[in-house]
Design a protein around this motif. Structure first.
Motif, PDB file in Angstrom:
ATOM      1  N   VAL A   1      27.487  10.508  46.411  1.00  0.00           N
ATOM      2  CA  VAL A   1      28.538  11.055  47.266  1.00  0.00           C
ATOM      3  C   VAL A   1      29.860  10.947  46.513  1.00  0.00           C
ATOM      4  CG1 VAL A   1      29.823  10.795  49.418  1.00  0.00           C
ATOM      5  CG2 VAL A   1      27.339  10.467  49.389  1.00  0.00           C
ATOM      6  N   GLY A   2      30.469  12.089  46.228  1.00  0.00           N
ATOM      7  CA  GLY A   2      31.720  12.103  45.488  1.00  0.00           C
ATOM      8  C   GLY A   2      32.570  13.279  45.887  1.00  0.00           C
ATOM      9  N   MET A   3      33.496  13.651  45.011  1.00  0.00           N
ATOM     10  CA  MET A   3      34.369  14.795  45.274  1.00  0.00           C
ATOM     11  C   MET A   3      33.611  16.100  45.049  1.00  0.00           C
ATOM     12  SD  MET A   3      37.436  13.606  46.057  1.00  0.00           S
ATOM     13  CE  MET A   3      38.581  14.925  45.637  1.00  0.00           C
ATOM     14  N   GLN A   4      33.974  17.106  45.820  1.00  0.00           N
ATOM     15  CA  GLN A   4      33.452  18.456  45.606  1.00  0.00           C
ATOM     16  C   GLN A   4      34.616  19.378  45.257  1.00  0.00           C
ATOM     17  OE1 GLN A   4      30.967  19.286  49.214  1.00  0.00           O
ATOM     18  NE2 GLN A   4      29.342  19.534  47.716  1.00  0.00           N
ATOM     19  N   TYR A   5      34.417  20.167  44.206  1.00  0.00           N
ATOM     20  CA  TYR A   5      35.440  21.115  43.764  1.00  0.00           C
ATOM     21  C   TYR A   5      34.885  22.526  43.862  1.00  0.00           C
ATOM     22  CZ  TYR A   5      37.933  17.086  41.852  1.00  0.00           C
ATOM     23  OH  TYR A   5      38.589  15.889  41.705  1.00  0.00           O
ATOM     24  N   VAL A   6      35.721  23.432  44.301  1.00  0.00           N
ATOM     25  CA  VAL A   6      35.328  24.825  44.437  1.00  0.00           C
ATOM     26  C   VAL A   6      36.322  25.681  43.665  1.00  0.00           C
ATOM     27  CG1 VAL A   6      35.032  26.760  46.019  1.00  0.00           C
ATOM     28  CG2 VAL A   6      34.254  24.485  46.687  1.00  0.00           C
ATOM     29  N   MET A   7      35.780  26.605  42.879  1.00  0.00           N
ATOM     30  CA  MET A   7      36.618  27.567  42.162  1.00  0.00           C
ATOM     31  C   MET A   7      36.140  28.975  42.474  1.00  0.00           C
ATOM     32  SD  MET A   7      37.454  28.017  38.074  1.00  0.00           S
ATOM     33  CE  MET A   7      38.625  26.651  38.055  1.00  0.00           C
ATOM     34  N   GLU A   8      37.085  29.849  42.793  1.00  0.00           N
ATOM     35  CA  GLU A   8      36.807  31.269  42.955  1.00  0.00           C
ATOM     36  C   GLU A   8      37.642  32.028  41.932  1.00  0.00           C
ATOM     37  OE1 GLU A   8      37.048  32.974  46.787  1.00  0.00           O
ATOM     38  OE2 GLU A   8      36.023  31.317  47.797  1.00  0.00           O
ATOM     39  N   MET A   9      36.956  32.792  41.093  1.00  0.00           N
ATOM     40  CA  MET A   9      37.639  33.581  40.065  1.00  0.00           C
ATOM     41  C   MET A   9      37.380  35.063  40.303  1.00  0.00           C
ATOM     42  SD  MET A   9      37.137  33.616  35.903  1.00  0.00           S
ATOM     43  CE  MET A   9      37.987  32.063  35.649  1.00  0.00           C
ATOM     44  N   THR A  10      38.434  35.835  40.222  1.00  0.00           N
ATOM     45  CA  THR A  10      38.328  37.289  40.331  1.00  0.00           C
ATOM     46  C   THR A  10      38.932  37.915  39.076  1.00  0.00           C
ATOM     47  OG1 THR A  10      38.517  37.213  42.745  1.00  0.00           O
ATOM     48  CG2 THR A  10      38.924  39.337  41.666  1.00  0.00           C
ATOM     49  N   MET A  11      38.140  38.705  38.342  1.00  0.00           N
ATOM     50  CA  MET A  11      38.608  39.426  37.160  1.00  0.00           C
ATOM     51  C   MET A  11      38.586  40.932  37.464  1.00  0.00           C
ATOM     52  SD  MET A  11      37.283  37.692  33.627  1.00  0.00           S
ATOM     53  CE  MET A  11      37.915  36.112  33.079  1.00  0.00           C
ATOM     54  N   THR A  12      39.712  41.566  37.232  1.00  0.00           N
ATOM     55  CA  THR A  12      39.841  42.997  37.527  1.00  0.00           C
ATOM     56  C   THR A  12      40.142  43.765  36.238  1.00  0.00           C
ATOM     57  OG1 THR A  12      40.684  42.484  39.736  1.00  0.00           O
ATOM     58  CG2 THR A  12      41.047  44.714  38.904  1.00  0.00           C
ATOM     59  N   TYR A  13      39.242  44.685  35.887  1.00  0.00           N
ATOM     60  CA  TYR A  13      39.438  45.567  34.738  1.00  0.00           C
ATOM     61  C   TYR A  13      39.837  46.950  35.265  1.00  0.00           C
ATOM     62  CZ  TYR A  13      37.088  42.106  31.785  1.00  0.00           C
ATOM     63  OH  TYR A  13      36.744  40.969  31.115  1.00  0.00           O
ATOM     64  N   ARG A  14      41.027  47.397  34.892  1.00  0.00           N
ATOM     65  CA  ARG A  14      41.500  48.703  35.357  1.00  0.00           C
ATOM     66  C   ARG A  14      41.427  49.735  34.232  1.00  0.00           C
ATOM     67  NH1 ARG A  14      44.853  44.969  37.927  1.00  0.00           N
ATOM     68  NH2 ARG A  14      44.813  45.141  40.205  1.00  0.00           N
ATOM     69  N   LYS A  15      41.302  50.970  34.638  1.00  0.00           N
ATOM     70  CA  LYS A  15      41.257  52.057  33.662  1.00  0.00           C
ATOM     71  C   LYS A  15      42.642  52.258  33.072  1.00  0.00           C
ATOM     72  CE  LYS A  15      39.623  56.806  33.175  1.00  0.00           C
ATOM     73  NZ  LYS A  15      39.022  57.967  33.870  1.00  0.00           N
ATOM     74  N   LYS A  16      42.675  52.434  31.771  1.00  0.00           N
ATOM     75  CA  LYS A  16      43.956  52.621  31.096  1.00  0.00           C
ATOM     76  C   LYS A  16      44.616  53.921  31.573  1.00  0.00           C
ATOM     77  CE  LYS A  16      42.593  50.239  26.827  1.00  0.00           C
ATOM     78  NZ  LYS A  16      42.377  50.379  25.378  1.00  0.00           N
ATOM     79  N   GLN A  17      45.916  53.815  31.765  1.00  0.00           N
ATOM     80  CA  GLN A  17      46.679  54.989  32.179  1.00  0.00           C
ATOM     81  C   GLN A  17      47.151  55.764  30.934  1.00  0.00           C
ATOM     82  OE1 GLN A  17      46.906  55.862  35.348  1.00  0.00           O
ATOM     83  NE2 GLN A  17      45.698  54.039  35.888  1.00  0.00           N
TER      84      GLN A  17
END
Length: 301
Positions: free
Chosen positions: A285-301
Motif C-alpha cells: 500500500v503506497g502512493m498512486q500516481y496518474v498521468m494523462e498525456m495528449t499529443m496533437t499532430y496538426r497538418k502544416k498550413q
C-alpha cells in the motif's frame, strides 16, 4: 517549430469501484470518473483530416519512502506549571524512545495545541434538597508530537513505545515520496513510448504534411492511500417482530444487539482503462500516481 507543452498538476482523484468479497457489504458511494473521462470511455486516438490526437493514461503504484505521523496527548493537573511539567516529561520520554528506534531529532516536532481550564461538580445536601455546584478542577494542556521517519523503522514498535508514555491517539498519517520529480520523468517517458506505438499503428491513416513536433498536454496527479480506505461490516442477522398481545400486555420487550465489528480495507484506483500499469504486481500500500498525456499532430498550413 518547438514543442508546445502544457502541464497541469492535480492532487485529487475520484476513486473508482473495485470488485471483491466482503466489500459487497460496504455502502460507500463510488464514482466511475477520473479526470475528464470515464475509464471505460478512454478515447485513445482521434483522427481527422487536419489533426491526429493521441491520448495516454498511465497508473503508477509507488512504495512510500517515509511517513509523517501525528500523535496527540493531553495532561490534567491542578496548576498550569504542574500540567506542563507532566506532559513535557511524557513527551521527552517518548522522544528518547523514538530516537533509539531511528527517528532523527530534526524529524520530531512538538505542536502546542491548547490550554484550558477544567471544571467538575460538587454536591451537598440541605434538608430534602441536593445542591450541585460547579467548581474549578484545574487545567488541561494538549500537545501533538509530529514524527517523520523512513519505512525502515517499524511503525508497530513506535506505537508500542508511545503507549508506554500514555500516548494512544494517532491523529493523522501522511505518506511521503521523496522523488516525485523522478516518478514524473519515468511516467513521462513511458507515455511517450506508448504514443509512438499508437502513431506507428495509425501511420498509414495520417495525411502527409503533418507537423513533426506535436503539441503536448500533460496532467499529473498524486493520490495518498489515506483517502482510499473504505469501511464495511460483514454479518447476517435475524429479524425480530413484536406485536402487543393482550395476554402479555404487562411485559416489555428488551432487545440487546451484539456488537458488530467494523473493518477497513484499501481500495486503490481501478486499473481498468489505463494504457499501462507500472508496478502492477506490488501488494504494498503506497502512493498512486496518474498521468494523462495528449499529443496533437496538426497538418502544416
Amino acid at each position: 517549430m518547438r514543442t508546445i507543452l502544457f502541464i497541469s498538476c492535480l492532487f485529487s482523484i475520484v476513486m473508482v469501484q473495485a470488485q471483491g468479497s466482503n466489500e459487497l457489504y460496504g455502502n460507500a458511494q463510488r464514482t466511475n470518473s477520473s479526470f475528464h473521462l470515464n475509464n471505460s470511455e478512454h478515447q485513445r486516438v482521434t483522427q481527422t483530416k487536419n489533426e491526429a490526437v493521441y491520448r495516454i493514461k498511465i497508473l503508477n503504484n509507488v512504495k512510500t519512502d517515509a511517513y509523517m505521523v501525528t500523535f496527540g496527548l493531553n495532561q490534567e493537573a491542578s496548576s498550569v506549571k504542574e500540567c506542563n511539567a507532566k506532559i513535557n516529561l511524557r513527551i521527552q520520554g517518548f522522544k528518547a524512545a523514538a530516537k533509539k528506534l531511528g527517528v532523527k531529532e530534526d524529524g520530531i516536532y512538538i505542536d502546542f495545541i491548547t490550554q484550558n481550564k477544567i471544571y467538575d461538580y460538587e454536591s451537598e445536601s440541605q434538608g430534602s434538597q441536593v445542591k450541585v455546584n460547579q467548581v474549578d478542577a484545574g487545567y488541561e494542556i494538549k500537545k501533538n508530537i509530529i514524527l517523520r521517519f523512513s519505512t525502515q523503522i517499524s511503525f508497530d514498535d513506535l506505537v508500542e513505545k508511545a503507549s508506554d508514555f500514555g500516548i494512544y491517539n494517532i491523529i493523522k498519517v501522511d505518506y511521503i515520496n521523496l522523488n516525485a520529480d523522478k516518478i514524473y520523468e519515468q511516467m513521462f517517458e513511458e507515455a511517450q513510448k506508448l504514443v509512438q506505438i499508437r502513431k506507428n499503428q495509425m501511420g498509414k491513416y495520417i495525411d502527409e504534411g503533418a507537423e513533426d513536433v506535436p503539441t503536448i498536454q500533460v496532467s499529473f496527479a498524486a493520490l495518498s492511500p489515506i483517502s482510499q480506505y473504505k469501511s464495511f461490516q460483514a454479518f447476517e442477522s435475524s429479524e425480530l417482530n413484536y406485536s402487543n398481545n393482550s395476554r402479555y400486555n404487562d411485559k416489555q420487550l428488551i432487545r440487546k444487539e451484539e456488537r458488530k465489528s467494523k473493518t477497513f480495507y484499501y481500495d486503490g484506483l481501478n486499473p481498468q482503462g489505463y494504457d499501462k500499469i507500472m508496478n502492477a504486481d506490488s501488494p504494498v500500500v503506497g502512493m498512486q500516481y496518474v498521468m494523462e498525456m495528449t499529443m496533437t499532430y496538426r497538418k502544416k498550413q
